[in-house]
Design an enzyme around this catalytic site. Structure first.
Site, mmCIF file in Angstrom:
data_model
loop_
_atom_site.group_PDB
_atom_site.id
_atom_site.type_symbol
_atom_site.label_atom_id
_atom_site.label_comp_id
_atom_site.label_asym_id
_atom_site.label_seq_id
_atom_site.Cartn_x
_atom_site.Cartn_y
_atom_site.Cartn_z
ATOM 1 N N ASP A 274 -45.966 -11.636 76.211
ATOM 2 C CA ASP A 274 -46.352 -11.169 77.537
ATOM 3 C C ASP A 274 -47.574 -10.280 77.370
ATOM 4 O O ASP A 274 -47.468 -9.141 76.880
ATOM 5 C CB ASP A 274 -45.204 -10.399 78.192
ATOM 6 N N SER B 48 -65.035 -16.109 83.532
ATOM 7 C CA SER B 48 -65.233 -17.183 84.503
ATOM 8 C C SER B 48 -66.614 -17.040 85.114
ATOM 9 O O SER B 48 -67.153 -15.924 85.208
ATOM 10 C CB SER B 48 -64.175 -17.109 85.611
ATOM 11 N N TYR C 121 -59.767 -12.521 92.496
ATOM 12 C CA TYR C 121 -59.787 -13.122 91.164
ATOM 13 C C TYR C 121 -61.158 -12.934 90.526
ATOM 14 O O TYR C 121 -61.268 -12.486 89.370
ATOM 15 C CB TYR C 121 -59.452 -14.609 91.241
ATOM 16 N N LYS D 201 -62.669 -10.887 86.926
ATOM 17 C CA LYS D 201 -63.545 -11.445 85.896
ATOM 18 C C LYS D 201 -64.864 -10.679 85.812
ATOM 19 O O LYS D 201 -65.472 -10.586 84.743
ATOM 20 C CB LYS D 201 -63.783 -12.932 86.163
#
Length: 258
Positions: A67, A147, A160, A164
Site C-alpha cells: 500500500d 502525466s 487529477y 501530477k
C-alpha cells in the site's frame, strides 16, 4: 550485459499497466525487481510470468503486497530489497489513481482524498523512507510516473492533473536538493494509454471507435503503450542517464505540442 544489469528496482503499481511493462522490461535488462502492488492477483501474475520467461542475463522478480500510502509498506520494501538482493538502486513511483472523468464540482470528497493519498502522499512516504538510504550510499534513482495532465490539465480531470503538477514540481525540487548526494530524480509524463484506468480518463466506454477518435488528436496517431513508457524508464533509470536529473519527460506522441 543488460542496460540495468545488477541493479535492484522497486516498482509500485507493477501488477498491471505501465508498471507491469516496466517490471518486465527491467528484468530483461538484468535488473532484479520488487513488484510492489496492492493488487495481489495481478502482482503474483506478473511475478510468475517474469520468472517463467527468464533466461540467461535476466533479473529476478518478487511480488510484495504494498500500500503506497503507508510508511510501513515502504520500510518493508526497502528491507526486502536489502535482504533478498543486497541493496536498492531504483525506486519507480508508478502507482497512481484517478476518478471517472466529470465536472470538478461533481468529484466527491472520498474521490479527492483517494487521489491525494495515492498520487501525492505516497511520494512523501517514498522519500522519507528511501531517500536517507540513497543519501547514505551516495547513489540512487527515483523515477516517477507523472502525466501530460501535469503540464496541461484537461476539463473533467482537473484535480487529477493537479496531483501530477505537484509531482512534476517536487521531481525538480528533489533533484536539486539531493543531486549533491548522488541521487537523480526524474519523471515520465505519459499520454493516455490502454491501461486499466483508460475508461476513467476518457469517461466513456473503451471501444475501437473511441480509441480511433482519440488517436486523431495525437500527432503520431495513437495512444501510448507500456512499451513506450518502459523504453523511457530504462533510459532514465540506467547509467546512460547519469547526467540527467530534474526532467519531466513527455512520452506523448507530440500531444503537448498541439
Amino acid at each position: 550485459m543488460g542496460r540495468l544489469q545488477g541493479k535492484v528496482a522497486l516498482i509500485t503499481g507493477a501488477g498491471s499497466g505501465f508498471g507491469e511493462g516496466m517490471a518486465k522490461a527491467f528484468t530483461k535488462e538484468g535488473a532484479n525487481v520488487i513488484i510492489a502492488d496492492i493488487a495481489i492477483e495481478g502482482g503474483k501474475r506478473v511475478e510468475s510470468e517474469i520468472e517463467a520467461a527468464k533466461s540467461e542475463g535476466h533479473g529476478s522478480a518478487m511480488f510484495l503486497e504494498f500500500d503506497v500510502t503507508k510508511k510501513q509498506a515502504w520500510e518493508k520494501g526497502l528491507e526486502l530489497a536489502k535482504e533478498k538482493f543486497g541493496k536498492l538502486d531504483i525506486v519507480c513511483n508508478n502507482a497512481g489513481t484517478t476518478y471517472r472523468k466529470k465536472p470538478s464540482i461533481d468529484v466527491t470528497e472520498d474521490e479527492f482524498d483517494k487521489i491525494i493519498a495515492v498520487n501525492i502522499k505516497s511520494i512523501y512516504q517514498s522519500v522519507v523512507v528511501v531517500m536517507p538510504y540513497f543519501v547514505e550510499q551516495k547513489y540512487g534513482v527515483y523515477l516517477n510516473t507523472s502525466s501530460v495532465a501535469g503540464t496541461r490539465v484537461r476539463p473533467g480531470q482537473v484535480f487529477y492533473g493537479g496531483t501530477k503538477g505537484f509531482l512534476n514540481t517536487i521531481t525538480q525540487g528533489l533533484a536539486a536538493e539531493y543531486g549533491p548526494e548522488g541521487v537523480r530524480v526524474n519523471s515520465i509524463c505519459p499520454l493516455r494509454g490502454a491501461t486499466g484506468l483508460l475508461e476513467m480518463f476518457s469517461g466513456v466506454p473503451d471501444t475501437p471507435e473511441e480509441r480511433a477518435r482519440f488517436a486523431q488528436s495525437v500527432p503520431l496517431g495513437r495512444m501510448s503503450t507500456p512499451d513506450d513508457i518502459s523504453a523511457a524508464a530504462i533510459y532514465l533509470a540506467s547509467d546512460e542517464a547519469a547526467f540527467v536529473s530534474g526532467v519531466n519527460l513527455p512520452v506523448d506522441g507530440g500531444r503537448l505540442a498541439v
